[in-house]
Scaffold this active site. Structure first.
Site, mmCIF file in Angstrom:
data_model
loop_
_atom_site.group_PDB
_atom_site.id
_atom_site.type_symbol
_atom_site.label_atom_id
_atom_site.label_comp_id
_atom_site.label_asym_id
_atom_site.label_seq_id
_atom_site.Cartn_x
_atom_site.Cartn_y
_atom_site.Cartn_z
ATOM 1 N N GLY A 1 -2.415 -5.612 8.371
ATOM 2 C CA GLY A 1 -3.300 -5.899 7.379
ATOM 3 C C GLY A 1 -3.282 -6.735 5.510
ATOM 4 N N HIS B 1 5.840 -32.126 9.199
ATOM 5 C CA HIS B 1 5.481 -30.756 9.257
ATOM 6 C C HIS B 1 4.279 -29.774 7.887
ATOM 7 C CE1 HIS B 1 8.870 -29.565 12.442
ATOM 8 N NE2 HIS B 1 8.869 -29.482 11.600
ATOM 9 N N ASP C 1 0.970 -0.468 0.237
ATOM 10 C CA ASP C 1 0.424 0.091 0.200
ATOM 11 C C ASP C 1 0.514 1.273 0.258
ATOM 12 O OD1 ASP C 1 0.518 -0.146 2.567
ATOM 13 O OD2 ASP C 1 -1.201 0.053 3.409
ATOM 14 N N HIS C 2 0.308 2.502 0.584
ATOM 15 C CA HIS C 2 0.875 3.691 0.112
ATOM 16 C C HIS C 2 2.004 3.441 1.232
ATOM 17 C CE1 HIS C 2 -2.086 4.348 3.490
ATOM 18 N NE2 HIS C 2 -1.213 5.146 3.623
ATOM 19 N N HIS D 1 9.112 -24.774 8.628
ATOM 20 C CA HIS D 1 8.174 -25.606 9.329
ATOM 21 C C HIS D 1 7.599 -25.372 8.778
ATOM 22 C CE1 HIS D 1 10.495 -26.807 13.296
ATOM 23 N NE2 HIS D 1 11.385 -26.871 12.318
ATOM 24 N N CYS E 1 3.211 -3.405 4.202
ATOM 25 C CA CYS E 1 1.893 -3.106 4.469
ATOM 26 C C CYS E 1 3.090 -1.645 5.800
ATOM 27 C CB CYS E 1 0.931 -2.490 4.451
ATOM 28 S SG CYS E 1 0.477 -3.954 6.341
ATOM 29 N N GLY E 2 2.166 -0.864 6.646
ATOM 30 C CA GLY E 2 3.161 0.090 7.336
ATOM 31 C C GLY E 2 3.256 -0.676 8.218
ATOM 32 N N THR E 3 2.824 -1.845 9.166
ATOM 33 C CA THR E 3 2.610 -3.650 9.981
ATOM 34 C C THR E 3 3.168 -4.543 8.930
ATOM 35 O OG1 THR E 3 0.524 -4.026 10.027
ATOM 36 C CG2 THR E 3 1.478 -2.174 11.949
#
Ligand code: RB5
Length: 148
Positions: free
Chosen positions: A69, A132, A7-8, A97, A64-66
């Site tokens: 999202g 796994h 995103d931005h 895994h 994205c920022g974090t």
């Protein structure tokens, strides 16, 4: 082919990672966004994730920022195992895994050098299979509505 999307908030880091990947010989495809104008992460994250799910791209890197999202959006696409990582250990283990096929990064969480380190180790790490595989199959069963 590595799919990229942001995103931005993630745009600048995505472009830096794109250059990093290309300098290492990877082919990349940018699914947007293409500027720092405010936009919605689900649009671009889902496009890149679908390209992975369809087999058009091998893996995807979403910013994205974090990273949160983007990971929520990507994990709504059937067959996607997206992980948000802010350190290399989880990035490596998510491949070993969990056979993660999409990596989400937070541009407001990690600096660009750490992001490159996380990305490199994620791309270099292989899925170990065995027990796994059974576990990721169970996760896929949830996606298919099965009660465990
Ligand atoms: C945009 O301000 C921000 O909310 C987004 O980039 C992301 O961090 C959401 O999870």
């Amino acid at each position: 082919m590595i799919a990229l999307a942001s995103d931005h908030a993630g745009y600048a880091l995505k472009k830096e990672l794109e250059e990093h990947l290309r300098s290492k010989g990877y082919e990349t495809k940018d699914f947007g966004t293409y500027s720092e104008e405010s936009c919605d992460y689900a649009v671009y994250g889902s496009r890149a994730a679908r390209a992975v799910a369809k087999g058009e791209c091998e893996k995807a890197v979403l910013v994205c920022g974090t990273g949160i999202g983007m990971s929520l959006a990507a994990n709504k696409v059937r067959g996607i195992r997206c992980v948000v990582c802010s350190e290399p250990f989880s990035a490596k283990l998510s491949r070993n895994h969990n056979d993660s096929n999409v990596l989400a990064l937070g541009s407001r969480v990690v600096g660009s050098e750490l992001a490159k380190m996380i990305l490199d180790i994620w791309l270099e790490s292989e899925f170990e299979g065995g027990r796994h595989q059974r576990r990721i199959d169970l996760v896929a069963d949830i996606e298919n509505g099965k009660e465990l």
